[in-house]
Motif scaffolding. Structure first.
Motif, PDB file in Angstrom:
ATOM      1  N   CYS A 141       5.612 -20.103   9.041  1.00 25.38           N
ATOM      2  CA  CYS A 141       6.132 -19.098   9.974  1.00 25.38           C
ATOM      3  C   CYS A 141       6.200 -19.664  11.391  1.00 25.38           C
ATOM      4  CB  CYS A 141       5.285 -17.826   9.946  1.00 25.38           C
ATOM      5  SG  CYS A 141       3.548 -18.073  10.345  1.00 25.38           S
ATOM      6  N   TYR A 151       1.746 -20.257   4.839  1.00 19.50           N
ATOM      7  CA  TYR A 151       1.109 -19.174   4.086  1.00 19.50           C
ATOM      8  C   TYR A 151       1.913 -18.942   2.822  1.00 19.50           C
ATOM      9  CZ  TYR A 151      -1.230 -17.937   8.507  1.00 19.50           C
ATOM     10  OH  TYR A 151      -1.979 -17.962   9.654  1.00 19.50           O
ATOM     11  N   TRP A 153       3.832 -16.014   0.708  1.00 16.02           N
ATOM     12  CA  TRP A 153       4.482 -14.756   1.085  1.00 16.02           C
ATOM     13  C   TRP A 153       5.123 -14.103  -0.131  1.00 16.02           C
ATOM     14  CZ3 TRP A 153       4.420 -13.636   6.423  1.00 16.02           C
ATOM     15  CH2 TRP A 153       4.088 -14.711   7.263  1.00 16.02           C
ATOM     16  N   ARG A 184       1.358 -11.450   3.468  1.00 14.82           N
ATOM     17  CA  ARG A 184       1.041 -12.835   3.812  1.00 14.82           C
ATOM     18  C   ARG A 184      -0.349 -13.171   3.274  1.00 14.82           C
ATOM     19  NH1 ARG A 184       0.078 -13.936   9.951  1.00 14.82           N
ATOM     20  NH2 ARG A 184      -2.062 -13.442   9.343  1.00 14.82           N
ATOM     21  N   VAL A 210      10.009 -14.064   7.289  1.00  9.63           N
ATOM     22  CA  VAL A 210       8.882 -14.906   7.695  1.00  9.63           C
ATOM     23  C   VAL A 210       9.095 -15.434   9.112  1.00  9.63           C
ATOM     24  CG1 VAL A 210       7.697 -17.087   7.217  1.00  9.63           C
ATOM     25  CG2 VAL A 210       8.248 -15.519   5.343  1.00  9.63           C
TER      26      VAL A 210
END
Length: 277
Positions: A141, A151, A153, A184, A210
């Motif tokens: 992100c 991360y 998602w 997330r 994102v």
């Protein structure tokens, strides 16, 4: 701004700010001074000492945010997404206004925020087990202090009741839009979760969502640079006009520096690759 421990009162001013972020840079573009509560606003002596204009009444932080967004729309500022933290994500009036104007948003909400999944109202944290393992995507992100922020998602289609009341049909999104819950998940600790309520066109991609979430950190970066380079927080004023004068001048100086930087990228290029949000 000063933060006081529980039970202690400090003198401070609290501002609500609007930041603009794009792939070429970011800057603070609007500001509002937040008045603490109705009792403070109705205190004539306090208003007189602080030189608060007669027309200035109490407004919540989300209401001040909506006021600044309305000015941005009126000024023709082009932007793709609105991103904000959970103070704003939980405010039904702000969400309704954004949807009435067919604006995309990605607003943080807490784990106990309730949405409609199927025919039942559920806390968003309780919906995570419904996400299939194959539905998670690892994406960045944006760049942070320690490199790209990766991360896992995923999204779920949900319904939203803006009124905050139990029962009743969920609010209808704008034509061609849908409501989604964006989840997330930390790569290092899968139990560490964050939730975002999304209002976006049905063709919007996960990558767009994102990027919008990541762009919210632009306001923190704006604060850091404006404080370090332009003295945003270096004042001791106690009156309404003085606060606006100092903050506006510091914002203008910071925006000028951002424009200069955008015209002279370094050899590595701009480390941010956010779309306008």
């Amino acid at each position: 701004m000063k933060y006081a421990p529980p039970g202690r009162i400090e003198n401070c001013q609290v501002g609500v700010f609007l930041a603009y972020a794009s792939g070429r840079g970011r800057a603070l573009v609007d500001r509002e001074l937040y008045l603490p509560d109705e009792a403070w606003v109705k205190d004539a002596d306090r208003r007189r000492v602080a030189a608060v204009p007669e027309e200035a009444g109490f407004a919540s932080k989300p209401e001040l945010g909506r006021r600044m967004l309305r000015r941005a729309l009126a000024a023709g500022i082009p932007f793709g997404w609105v991103a904000a933290d959970a103070v704003y994500g939980q405010h039904p009036g702000l969400r309704e206004w954004l949807e009435a104007n067919a604006l995309r948003y990605a607003l943080a909400v807490p784990g106990d925020f309730k949405v409609v999944a199927g025919k039942t109202s559920s806390q968003v944290r309780s919906l995570v087990p419904l996400v299939p393992a194959r539905a998670w995507e690892r994406r960045s992100c944006g760049r942070g202090a320690k490199g790209m922020r990766y991360y896992d998602w995923s999204t779920l289609a949900v319904g939203v009741r803006h009124s905050g009341r139990r029962g009743g049909a969920p609010a209808a999104p704008s034509a061609g839009f849908e409501h989604l819950l964006l989840v997330r998940r930390s790569v290092d600790d899968p139990a560490e979760l964050a939730f975002f309520l999304v209002h976006a066109p049905v063709e919007a991609t996960l990558a767009e969502m994102v990027n919008a979430v990541g762009a919210r950190w632009a306001i923190e970066e704006c604060f850091e640079s404006a404080k370090n380079e332009c003295g945003l927080d270096q004042y001791e004023v106690r009156k309404w006009p003085a606060w606006y004068r100092h903050i506006t001048l510091a914002m203008l100086a910071a925006a000028l520096l951002a424009a200069i930087r955008a015209g002279h990228p370094d050899e590595k290029g701009d480390p941010t690759r956010d779309e306008p949000a």
